[in-house]
Design a protein around this motif. Structure first.
Motif, PDB file in Angstrom:
ATOM      1  N   PHE A 193       0.796  -1.220   0.000  1.00 30.10           N
ATOM      2  CA  PHE A 193       0.000   0.000   0.000  1.00 30.10           C
ATOM      3  C   PHE A 193       0.834   1.279   0.000  1.00 30.10           C
ATOM      4  O   PHE A 193       0.320   2.341  -0.350  1.00 30.10           O
TER       5      PHE A 193
ATOM      6  N   LEU B 122      -5.140   6.716   2.138  1.00 29.41           N
ATOM      7  CA  LEU B 122      -5.799   5.473   2.531  1.00 29.41           C
ATOM      8  C   LEU B 122      -5.858   5.363   4.048  1.00 29.41           C
ATOM      9  O   LEU B 122      -4.902   5.713   4.750  1.00 29.41           O
TER      10      LEU B 122
ATOM     11  N   LEU C  20      -6.448   2.366   6.831  1.00 30.71           N
ATOM     12  CA  LEU C  20      -6.518   0.929   7.045  1.00 30.71           C
ATOM     13  C   LEU C  20      -6.882   0.677   8.501  1.00 30.71           C
ATOM     14  O   LEU C  20      -6.245   1.225   9.409  1.00 30.71           O
TER      15      LEU C  20
ATOM     16  N   VAL D 173      -9.723  -1.691   4.149  1.00 33.74           N
ATOM     17  CA  VAL D 173      -9.044  -0.677   3.353  1.00 33.74           C
ATOM     18  C   VAL D 173     -10.082   0.342   2.910  1.00 33.74           C
ATOM     19  O   VAL D 173     -11.064   0.002   2.235  1.00 33.74           O
TER      20      VAL D 173
END
Length: 223
Positions: A54, A149, A151, A216
Motif C-alpha cells: 500500500f 488510505l 486501514l 481498506v
C-alpha cells in the motif's frame, strides 16, 4: 478452518450495492514472527506486507505509513494514542506521489457491538469534534488527502460466549465521515501445513480466533 487454496481472492457480500473483494493473507514460511507487537493487533509480517503493497508504487517514491494503536475512544483519545511514522525519505528531498497511508490498530475493547449504530450523543459536537468512532473518522478524513488510505486492523471479540463481528458499525461510521470502503483482507494467524492451516493462537485473544481483519478505505475528496 480455511485450507491452503483459500489464499486466492474471493467475493464478499458485505456490500449490498456491489460485491467487494476479500483477500486472505498468510505468512510466508520464513516469517518467524506470528504474534503482534506489544499493544498491537497485527503481526510484524503483516505490517511489512502493508508497507510493501500500500505504500510502494513502482517507479515512485513510497508514501509514508503512519501507524496508530487505539485503546480507548473517550474524550481526548487522540492525546493518548501512540503513533509511529515510517518515513520514506528522511532527508525530505523527495515527495511521494500519493498521500499517506494511515494504519489504525484497534484494541478489541474499543470496538462497537454488532448492533451499534454509532450515532452521536446529545452532548457530542458534530463532525471532527465528536467523541468516539464518529469523531475519529471525521478527524482521520481531515488528515488524509483525497488519495490517502485509511486501514483499520481489528479482531472479532467474544460477547455473551460467542465471537461477534464489529466491522459493520465501523464501516458505516467511516462512510458517514467520507470514506469509501475498498477491500477486506483476512490476516490468518497460522501457518500452512500440507493442505491445511495450523493455527498460531494469539495470547489474550478469544479462544477459537485465528485471524484478524484489515479494512481498506479511501478518503473521498468531495466529502
Amino acid at each position: 478452518m480455511p485450507k491452503a487454496h483459500d489464499r486466492r481472492s474471493a467475493s464478499s457480500n458485505s456490500s449490498a450495492s456491489r460485491p467487494l473483494p476479500t483477500t486472505i493473507w498468510l505468512p510466508n514460511p520464513n516469517d518467524p514472527e506470528h504474534v503482534p507487537a506489544p499493544e498491537g493487533v497485527l503481526p510484524v509480517w503483516a505490517i511489512d506486507r502493508i508497507r510493501a503493497e500500500f505504500s510502494h508504487r513502482p517507479g515512485h517514491v513510497p508514501a509514508p505509513l503512519i501507524t496508530i494503536r487505539i485503546h480507548d475512544t473517550g474524550p481526548g483519545m487522540d492525546a493518548r494514542t501512540r503513533s509511529v511514522t515510517y518515513a520514506t525519505d528522511p532527508s525530505g528531498a523527495s515527495r511521494p506521489s500519493r498521500g499517506p497511508v494511515l494504519l489504525a490498530e484497534l484494541h478489541p475493547d474499543t470496538l462497537p457491538a454488532p448492533d451499534d449504530t454509532l450515532l452521536p450523543n446529545a452532548d457530542d459536537m458534530p463532525g471532527a469534534m465528536e467523541n468516539g468512532w464518529p469523531g475519529f473518522f471525521h478527524r482521520a478524513h481531515r488528515l488524509l488527502p483525497g488519495d490517502g488510505l485509511l486501514l483499520l486492523a481489528a479482531r472479532q471479540r467474544r460477547d455473551a460466549g460467542r465471537l461477534t463481528d464489529p466491522l459493520g458499525p465501523l464501516i458505516a461510521a467511516a462512510r458517514t465521515a467520507g470514506f469509501s470502503y475498498l477491500q477486506h483482507i483476512v490476516i490468518v494467524h497460522g501457518h500452512p501445513s500440507g493442505d491445511r492451516i495450523e493455527p498460531t493462537p494469539i495470547e489474550g485473544a478469544p479462544p477459537g480466533l485465528i485471524h484478524s481483519d484489515l479494512l481498506v478505505l479511501s478518503a473521498i475528496a468531495s466529502a
